[in-house]
Design an enzyme around this catalytic site. Structure first.
Site, short mmCIF file in Angstrom:
data_model
loop_
_atom_site.label_atom_id
_atom_site.label_comp_id
_atom_site.label_asym_id
_atom_site.label_seq_id
_atom_site.Cartn_x
_atom_site.Cartn_y
_atom_site.Cartn_z
N ASP A 100 -2.58 2.97 -23.03
CA ASP A 100 -1.64 3.72 -22.18
C ASP A 100 -0.38 4.12 -22.94
O ASP A 100 0.76 3.88 -22.47
CB ASP A 100 -1.21 2.87 -20.97
CG ASP A 100 -2.37 2.22 -20.23
OD1 ASP A 100 -3.42 2.89 -20.08
OD2 ASP A 100 -2.24 1.07 -19.79
N GLU A 122 -4.94 8.65 -11.82
CA GLU A 122 -3.83 7.82 -12.30
C GLU A 122 -3.23 8.47 -13.55
O GLU A 122 -3.70 9.51 -14.02
CB GLU A 122 -4.30 6.39 -12.62
CG GLU A 122 -5.32 6.31 -13.73
CD GLU A 122 -5.91 4.92 -13.92
OE1 GLU A 122 -5.60 3.99 -13.15
OE2 GLU A 122 -6.73 4.75 -14.85
O1 FUB Z 1 -3.62 -0.42 -18.35
C1 FUB Z 1 -3.92 -0.68 -17.00
C2 FUB Z 1 -4.28 0.57 -16.30
O2 FUB Z 1 -5.43 1.14 -16.90
C3 FUB Z 1 -3.26 1.65 -16.37
O3 FUB Z 1 -2.14 1.45 -15.57
C4 FUB Z 1 -4.10 2.80 -16.00
O4 FUB Z 1 -3.54 4.05 -16.20
C5 FUB Z 1 -5.33 2.56 -16.84
O5 FUB Z 1 -5.19 3.04 -18.14
#
Ligand code: FUB
Length: 338
Positions: free
Chosen positions: A30, A237
């Site tokens: 991320d 997301e």
């Molecule tokens: O790293 C945990 C979660 O996985 C992140 O918040 C999301 O965007 C995904 O990459």
């Protein structure tokens, strides 16, 4: 997917990969990249194996701290500046420090991060430091009016900063409508409009919102909100905003279809009209990115799970050059060739 690839499959993927892991001494994911003090700083999640079984809620992503990485040039080497914030130093946070971001204003650097509080709900926190690499001092409470995951802060040309956030499924956004939580709310289905990320302008102090967040609407080619069943395009997301030649680009992950997509608008609130795919699927379930300009060229920071042989929650950040075509469209990247 949590199973490791066999060595032969792994070798093939490595041979065709667009780029190599930026860091190999720990797992990172991320990546949110920014240019501060003339250098690149990357703010990733610090993946660990917390010993929690894989499930659809993402409970196996049990991260507990953040490290910041500094680079003189976009492709590295990346210097590990050490622990920037530990969960034990965040009074309100209990577990799962997921994807962070950072911003700068008036001499102070801010780290924005999600974590679950004792009630099991994600909230966003903020911590500050006089240095881009931290260590950061966390505020005592989560930011009022925030929830879900994946904060991203966009600094507009006029000095205003906008906080974007949100993620469905394990990210809990589906349980909110108009900023109110109800566990009975679920992800919309069928022809209903998909949920969008949230956006709110930050107050000058950068630790609170200046206004209640509103939903960011993403439109299809006919000007209609993307449908909830349009899983190849709908927001899942990882919202990110960048500005290029007078247009605002919102980009995001489609989650269960594993794409990074983008849409274009004429202001930070949107709406944004869907335009295309930035990155096709990587090894591992999640895909998450940031986009940054450095010395006139554009870079996509992203992750895959090649370092762990395919374990979804043990990822490694990567970088590739990003190209805007003359008409402003973004050229699609393929992580292991077409
Ligand atoms: O790293 C945990 C979660 O996985 C992140 O918040 C999301 O965007 C995904 O990459």
């Amino acid at each position: 997917m949590s199973k490791r690839l066999d060595p032969r499959q792994l070798q093939d993927l490595q041979a065709s990969a667009l780029s190599a892991p930026l860091v190999t001494h720990m797992y990172t994911a991320d990546p949110s990249a920014h240019v501060f003090q003339g250098q690149l700083y990357v703010y990733p999640s610090h993946d660990i194996d917390a010993g929690v079984a894989f499930n659809d809620n993402g409970d196996h992503f049990g991260m507990r701290d953040y490290h910041v990485f500094r680079m003189a040039t976009p492709e590295g080497p990346a210097e590990d500046c050490g622990v920037a914030l530990d969960i034990d130093d965040v009074p309100w946070a209990e577990k799962q420090m997921w994807a962070p971001d950072a911003a700068f204003r008036d001499g102070t650097y801010y780290l924005y991060f999600p974590a679950k509080a004792a009630d099991g709900r994600f909230r966003l926190g903020v911590a500050s430091s006089p240095r881009p690499e931290g260590p950061f001092q966390a505020e005592a409470t989560a930011m009022e009016g925030t929830y879900s995951i994946d904060p991203a802060v966009f600094a507009d040309h006029d000095g205003e900063h906008y906080l974007y956030f949100g993620g469905i499924w394990g990210g809990q956004l589906q349980h909110y409508r108009d900023n109110h939580y109800d566990s009975a709310h679920v992800e919309p289905t069928g022809a209903a409009p998909a949920l969008g990320p949230r956006v709110g302008r930050l107050a000058a102090g950068m630790t609170q919102l200046a206004e209640p967040t509103r939903e960011v609407v993403i439109l299809d080619e006919a000007g209609q909100p993307l449908r909830a069943d349009d899983h190849a395009r709908r927001f899942f997301e990882g919202p990110w905003l960048h500005h290029h030649q007078g247009r605002y680009y919102l980009s995001w992950s489609t989650g269960d279809t594993h794409l990074l997509c983008y849409g274009v608008g004429d202001n930070p609130y949107g709406p944004f009209r869907y335009e295309g795919v930035i990155l096709t699927p990587v090894l591992g379930w999640t895909t998450h990115h940031s986009i940054v300009q450095f010395e006139g060229r554009w870079w996509l920071y992203y992750h895959d799970s090649i370092l762990s042989g395919g374990v979804t929650h043990l990822r490694n950040m990567k970088v590739a050059e990003l190209h805007h075509e003359p008409d402003g469209r973004i050229r699609t990247l393929h992580p292991y060739g077409e």
